[in-house]
Write an enzyme that holds these catalytic residues in place. Structure first.
Site, PDB file in Angstrom:
ATOM      1  N   ASP A 188     149.720  16.760  75.160  1.00 28.47           N
ATOM      2  CA  ASP A 188     149.158  17.551  76.258  1.00 28.47           C
ATOM      3  C   ASP A 188     148.030  18.415  75.711  1.00 28.47           C
ATOM      4  O   ASP A 188     148.272  19.430  75.065  1.00 28.47           O
ATOM      5  CB  ASP A 188     150.240  18.421  76.897  1.00 28.47           C
ATOM      6  CG  ASP A 188     149.745  19.163  78.134  1.00 28.47           C
ATOM      7  OD1 ASP A 188     148.520  19.340  78.291  1.00 28.47           O
ATOM      8  OD2 ASP A 188     150.589  19.565  78.962  1.00 28.47           O
ATOM      9  N   HIS A 193     146.290  26.004  76.932  1.00 26.05           N
ATOM     10  CA  HIS A 193     147.306  26.333  75.938  1.00 26.05           C
ATOM     11  C   HIS A 193     146.737  26.570  74.546  1.00 26.05           C
ATOM     12  O   HIS A 193     147.500  26.787  73.598  1.00 26.05           O
ATOM     13  CB  HIS A 193     148.343  25.204  75.876  1.00 26.05           C
ATOM     14  CG  HIS A 193     148.898  24.843  77.220  1.00 26.05           C
ATOM     15  ND1 HIS A 193     149.678  25.711  77.957  1.00 26.05           N
ATOM     16  CD2 HIS A 193     148.760  23.721  77.972  1.00 26.05           C
ATOM     17  CE1 HIS A 193     150.003  25.130  79.102  1.00 26.05           C
ATOM     18  NE2 HIS A 193     149.463  23.934  79.145  1.00 26.05           N
TER      19      HIS A 193
END
Length: 285
Positions: A188, A193
């Site tokens: 991902d 993030h």
């Protein structure tokens, strides 16, 4: 128009062909913080090839592969900048303990689409087929901020579960400051993030931990608490994501036990028990 309900609802997403090895399993577990005590046999079950076992949450990782590739979430009838996309919930059900290596074809469909006014909620159901038959099923709920108002059904209202009394157990899980950077190695690559500037533009003071990382961390902690660290009996694990977690924060999970299942909630004690996960359910055979 960012959402075309006619094209989105019921659409088949491209299949995901996925092959994994013990190294992939170990990478995933280490990204969840496994091996924090390298002398604990229960930790080595996740991090060492001798006696390696697989958390059921690995089955939730696979359907998301390729779905969050920068710069956008692109599904049939849906296009959104990744800065607007949050994971709203996740479930996974396994027929048998997941093998340490294998190959599956994951069939994915966008089965539900809800208009919450300020946001859109998408539900993607997946089935992972191995040569011998279905190996696991999963459901991913995605929240796309700012893409509501397209005239769709508002969908069901989430009902808050009321615990029957004090929790039967409480377990704390420490996350690492670099936890999100490690978890990105599982596939991902959403910059939310990892990139501080991207996170600030999305309305967060710093990069946030992947929802599926928090989900895996809590699953592992509960298995350690009630199944002596053995994931093989687990049949189902699900949770609703109710708040963000920042890498380096400690999670506190309070659980209420039944004969072969539990319900739980996870909070962040350092932020006045800010919610992280709710409607957590773990079942085992």
């Amino acid at each position: 128009m960012p959402i075309d309900p006619g094209a989105a609802l019921g659409a088949r997403l491209p299949d995901v062909d996925h092959r994994w090895s013990p190294v992939d399993v170990q990478r995933y577990h280490l990204a969840l913080g496994a091996g924090s005590d390298p002398f604990d046999p229960r930790e080595l079950h996740y991090a060492h090839e001798d006696g390696l076992r697989v958390l059921p949450t690995y089955g939730a990782l696979v359907p998301s592969l390729g779905m969050f590739d920068p710069p956008a979430l692109t599904l049939p009838g849906v296009r959104a900048d990744l800065s607007r996309v949050l994971h709203g919930g996740q479930t996974v059900s396994v027929r048998l303990p997941l093998p340490t290596e294998g190959e599956v074809r994951v069939e994915r469909s966008l089965t539900q689409l809800w208009d919450k006014g300020s946001s859109a909620v998408l539900v993607v159901d997946s089935v992972a087929h191995a040569q011998a038959g279905p190996l696991w099923t999963s459901r991913s709920t995605l929240v796309v901020r700012g893409l509501g108002g397209f005239g769709g059904d508002r969908g069901p209202k989430a009902e808050r579960w009321t615990p029957p009394g004090p929790p039967d157990l409480t377990v704390d899980s420490v996350t690492l400051p670099q936890q999100a950077l490690l978890y990105r190695l599982c596939g991902d690559r959403n910059p939310l993030h990892a990139d501080p500037a991207f996170a600030r533009a999305a309305g967060f003071p710093a990069p946030i931990l992947h929802g599926l990382c928090t989900y895996g961390v809590v699953c592992k902690a509960l298995i350690g608490a009630v199944l002596d660290g053995d994931p093989d009996p687990v049949t189902d694990f699900g949770a609703r994501f109710t708040g963000v977690v920042y890498p380096g924060e400690t999670l506190r999970t309070r659980a209420w036990l039944s004969e072969s299942s539990l319900r739980a909630r996870t909070t962040v004690p350092a932020r006045d028990d800010a919610p992280a996960l709710d409607d957590v359910e773990l079942s085992w055979a």
